[in-house]
Write a protein that holds these residues in place. Sequence first.
Motif, PDB file in Angstrom:
ATOM      1  N   ALA A 257       0.839  -1.200   0.000  1.00 47.46           N
ATOM      2  CA  ALA A 257       0.000   0.000   0.000  1.00 47.46           C
ATOM      3  C   ALA A 257       0.878   1.254   0.000  1.00 47.46           C
ATOM      4  O   ALA A 257       0.575   2.241  -0.703  1.00 47.46           O
ATOM      5  CB  ALA A 257      -0.908  -0.006   1.220  1.00 47.46           C
ATOM      6  N   GLU A 258       1.951   1.230   0.800  1.00 45.50           N
ATOM      7  CA  GLU A 258       2.858   2.390   0.812  1.00 45.50           C
ATOM      8  C   GLU A 258       3.518   2.559  -0.553  1.00 45.50           C
ATOM      9  O   GLU A 258       3.726   3.689  -1.018  1.00 45.50           O
ATOM     10  CB  GLU A 258       3.913   2.198   1.912  1.00 45.50           C
ATOM     11  N   GLU A 259       3.829   1.441  -1.197  1.00 46.53           N
ATOM     12  CA  GLU A 259       4.400   1.487  -2.550  1.00 46.53           C
ATOM     13  C   GLU A 259       3.397   2.107  -3.524  1.00 46.53           C
ATOM     14  O   GLU A 259       3.725   2.963  -4.345  1.00 46.53           O
ATOM     15  CB  GLU A 259       4.767   0.061  -2.983  1.00 46.53           C
ATOM     16  N   LEU A 260       2.134   1.649  -3.388  1.00 45.92           N
ATOM     17  CA  LEU A 260       1.069   2.179  -4.250  1.00 45.92           C
ATOM     18  C   LEU A 260       0.902   3.689  -4.060  1.00 45.92           C
ATOM     19  O   LEU A 260       0.680   4.428  -5.024  1.00 45.92           O
ATOM     20  CB  LEU A 260      -0.255   1.503  -3.909  1.00 45.92           C
TER      21      LEU A 260
ATOM     22  N   ILE B  14       3.354   5.320  -6.058  1.00 45.98           N
ATOM     23  CA  ILE B  14       3.039   5.191  -7.491  1.00 45.98           C
ATOM     24  C   ILE B  14       2.000   6.221  -7.897  1.00 45.98           C
ATOM     25  O   ILE B  14       2.115   6.878  -8.935  1.00 45.98           O
ATOM     26  CB  ILE B  14       2.552   3.748  -7.797  1.00 45.98           C
ATOM     27  N   PHE B  15       0.984   6.384  -7.004  1.00 52.23           N
ATOM     28  CA  PHE B  15      -0.088   7.325  -7.360  1.00 52.23           C
ATOM     29  C   PHE B  15       0.379   8.782  -7.324  1.00 52.23           C
ATOM     30  O   PHE B  15      -0.333   9.671  -7.761  1.00 52.23           O
ATOM     31  CB  PHE B  15      -1.297   7.124  -6.439  1.00 52.23           C
ATOM     32  N   GLU B  16       1.546   9.006  -6.778  1.00 55.01           N
ATOM     33  CA  GLU B  16       2.081  10.378  -6.772  1.00 55.01           C
ATOM     34  C   GLU B  16       2.851  10.687  -8.057  1.00 55.01           C
ATOM     35  O   GLU B  16       3.287  11.825  -8.270  1.00 55.01           O
ATOM     36  CB  GLU B  16       3.010  10.565  -5.560  1.00 55.01           C
ATOM     37  N   ARG B  17       3.061   9.678  -8.916  1.00 53.36           N
ATOM     38  CA  ARG B  17       3.831   9.907 -10.147  1.00 53.36           C
ATOM     39  C   ARG B  17       3.080  10.862 -11.069  1.00 53.36           C
ATOM     40  O   ARG B  17       1.860  10.712 -11.275  1.00 53.36           O
ATOM     41  CB  ARG B  17       4.075   8.584 -10.873  1.00 53.36           C
ATOM     42  N   PRO B  18       3.796  11.813 -11.650  1.00 57.74           N
ATOM     43  CA  PRO B  18       3.134  12.833 -12.484  1.00 57.74           C
ATOM     44  C   PRO B  18       2.529  12.272 -13.764  1.00 57.74           C
ATOM     45  O   PRO B  18       1.577  12.844 -14.306  1.00 57.74           O
ATOM     46  CB  PRO B  18       4.280  13.822 -12.797  1.00 57.74           C
TER      47      PRO B  18
ATOM     48  N   VAL C 215      -7.220   9.774 -11.692  1.00 56.58           N
ATOM     49  CA  VAL C 215      -6.935   8.476 -11.077  1.00 56.58           C
ATOM     50  C   VAL C 215      -6.241   8.694  -9.720  1.00 56.58           C
ATOM     51  O   VAL C 215      -6.606   8.102  -8.708  1.00 56.58           O
ATOM     52  CB  VAL C 215      -6.030   7.610 -11.998  1.00 56.58           C
ATOM     53  N   ALA C 216      -5.235   9.562  -9.712  1.00 58.45           N
ATOM     54  CA  ALA C 216      -4.472   9.828  -8.485  1.00 58.45           C
ATOM     55  C   ALA C 216      -5.382  10.380  -7.390  1.00 58.45           C
ATOM     56  O   ALA C 216      -5.322   9.960  -6.234  1.00 58.45           O
ATOM     57  CB  ALA C 216      -3.338  10.803  -8.777  1.00 58.45           C
ATOM     58  N   SER C 217      -6.244  11.326  -7.772  1.00 59.88           N
ATOM     59  CA  SER C 217      -7.073  11.950  -6.730  1.00 59.88           C
ATOM     60  C   SER C 217      -8.108  10.978  -6.177  1.00 59.88           C
ATOM     61  O   SER C 217      -8.536  11.093  -5.036  1.00 59.88           O
ATOM     62  CB  SER C 217      -7.771  13.214  -7.294  1.00 59.88           C
ATOM     63  N   GLU C 218      -8.540  10.032  -7.011  1.00 59.88           N
ATOM     64  CA  GLU C 218      -9.514   9.056  -6.500  1.00 59.88           C
ATOM     65  C   GLU C 218      -8.832   7.948  -5.708  1.00 59.88           C
ATOM     66  O   GLU C 218      -9.330   7.505  -4.672  1.00 59.88           O
ATOM     67  CB  GLU C 218     -10.271   8.416  -7.686  1.00 59.88           C
ATOM     68  N   ALA C 219      -7.675   7.506  -6.226  1.00 56.67           N
ATOM     69  CA  ALA C 219      -7.035   6.335  -5.617  1.00 56.67           C
ATOM     70  C   ALA C 219      -6.249   6.678  -4.349  1.00 56.67           C
ATOM     71  O   ALA C 219      -6.226   5.898  -3.394  1.00 56.67           O
ATOM     72  CB  ALA C 219      -6.108   5.659  -6.635  1.00 56.67           C
ATOM     73  N   SER C 220      -5.610   7.833  -4.345  1.00 56.79           N
ATOM     74  CA  SER C 220      -4.732   8.164  -3.212  1.00 56.79           C
ATOM     75  C   SER C 220      -5.437   8.114  -1.858  1.00 56.79           C
ATOM     76  O   SER C 220      -4.920   7.523  -0.903  1.00 56.79           O
ATOM     77  CB  SER C 220      -4.098   9.545  -3.423  1.00 56.79           C
ATOM     78  N   PRO C 221      -6.646   8.735  -1.714  1.00 54.72           N
ATOM     79  CA  PRO C 221      -7.308   8.661  -0.406  1.00 54.72           C
ATOM     80  C   PRO C 221      -7.629   7.224   0.004  1.00 54.72           C
ATOM     81  O   PRO C 221      -7.549   6.863   1.192  1.00 54.72           O
ATOM     82  CB  PRO C 221      -8.609   9.456  -0.612  1.00 54.72           C
TER      83      PRO C 221
END
Lengths: 133, 396
Positions: free
Chosen positions: B172-175, B178-182, B188-194
């Motif tokens: 999860a920490e790895e993910l 990953i979701f912070e990658r530009p 996708v990032a804004s939905e998945a990160s939380p």
Amino acid sequence: MLVSRAIRVRIDAAWQVLSGTEVVIGRSPYSTICVNHPKLSRIHASFQRVGDRIFLRDLGSTNGTFVDGIRIGADPVPIAPGATIRLGDLQVFVEEVEITNTARRRTNRPDPSGPLDDTDTTQIQVIPDEAKR
Amino acid sequence: MSQGARSPIVVALRDPESIYVIPRFLNRIATVVSSTSCTEARELIDRHLPSVLVLEPDLQDGDATCLIATLRQRVPWAQVLCICDVDQSARTAEFITAGASDVLVRPFDIGTFLPRVEHLQRAVEVRREQIMRTAELEERIRHLDRIITLGTLVATLAHETANPLTTILGNAEELELIFERPELPPAVASEASPLVREIITACRAITTYIRQLRAYSRRDQHEVGEVLPQNVLDIALSLLKVKIAESGAEISVDPPPAQLCFRGQPIELAQALSNAISNAVDAAGPGGHVAVRVVQDGDEVAFEVEDDGAGVPKDLLQNRQPFFTTKPGGTGLGLGVMMQVMERHGGRVEIHDNTPRPGTRVRLVAPLSGPPLSSDGSSEGSTSNGRGQEVGRREL
């Protein structure tokens, strides 16, 4: 020699020293003082000493328990010194006595090398009223 | 008036003189119900559940010895007085073997009878207390058995869960990274990160819980050495850094007395102290205040944690069972950890009601001389030494 004073309940020759436990008088063999007298019930009356006071109660006798001529009931009644107590027509005496207990060592033992042999003698002397005063 | 005096006395007698005399005396101290046979006596026992039974050996329809067992089945604390004749020594022995409390040998003076029965009535009370106490202890043992079973189960579960959980947390920490990658679409990032952060938070909570469980169930072999209270404070506070920041509670820490130093296990003490502070922070809540201080009291050192929360209801103070908690989402392990640690230090946990002020004051007390040594040379726990008021657990 040990001398002590006590109060005893006596009917003729039968007597019992009053201590903490109840002294029951009657014809029943369960009585403390068992007297086979026709006017006595099986368990007639009882004395009990509480501290310095003596109480008498009737235990449902047929012929009654009387203190100075007055019939008493099942509730304990304190007995004043010199009171006349009657169970049916039987007189009961409450007396202060002096008990002398003497332990004597025999000197005429048959075998002087054998174990010492003590004998106890208890003497009871009624203290007359004059002496009490 | 005692229960023994209140309940009727059952007499089972055959001798006419006994039947006449004995109930008349017993009537003075209790209600008396009389019988002359075993059958009748059994019925009376069933009906009246007497605390005292007076009986003679041979009744109309047989041996009365069996009545003792009958009575004890119904009234375990009941006392039995047997009346035997002087030539019945064999029967006397039978009665005693059957459980008679007292034997009177006839002829006896009825004047001594009532005191014997009154003695038995007092014995009824004592015996009843003993039996109730034994029943209570047996129930506690059964409860402890269940707790031990549950503890074993939980320890196994914690052990088996730890590794997969580490994998989940690591991934999860790895993910999250990953979701912070530009190069990823912002949507996708804004939905998945939380969602990933929630997974991480939940995993960390479970990890903390498992750590507490494992700390509770095993004895860590930390070495005993010189302890500086400031070090213990620093470690405990660092463990709770995030929690304190998020709680909204204000925490003040008084510096420990200079030169104060004692023997102990700093990591374990920090673990116990962090539990105490964590509880206090929860109790104080947002805007509340928690005060932490270290005091020397004679030959003891105490870590004190005081909060201005709602306090602990008095009826819950005595509950020290593991897993007991009143806090929603609480595990009920924190006080257990604290007590284990402090007992291993030869100390104790005190929980004081701050009445009339709000809140609770928890004291973790340890002797300056350090933990007592067990036979194998390791530090050994001990129970409270009786100083101060050691009270039950608080909400953890």
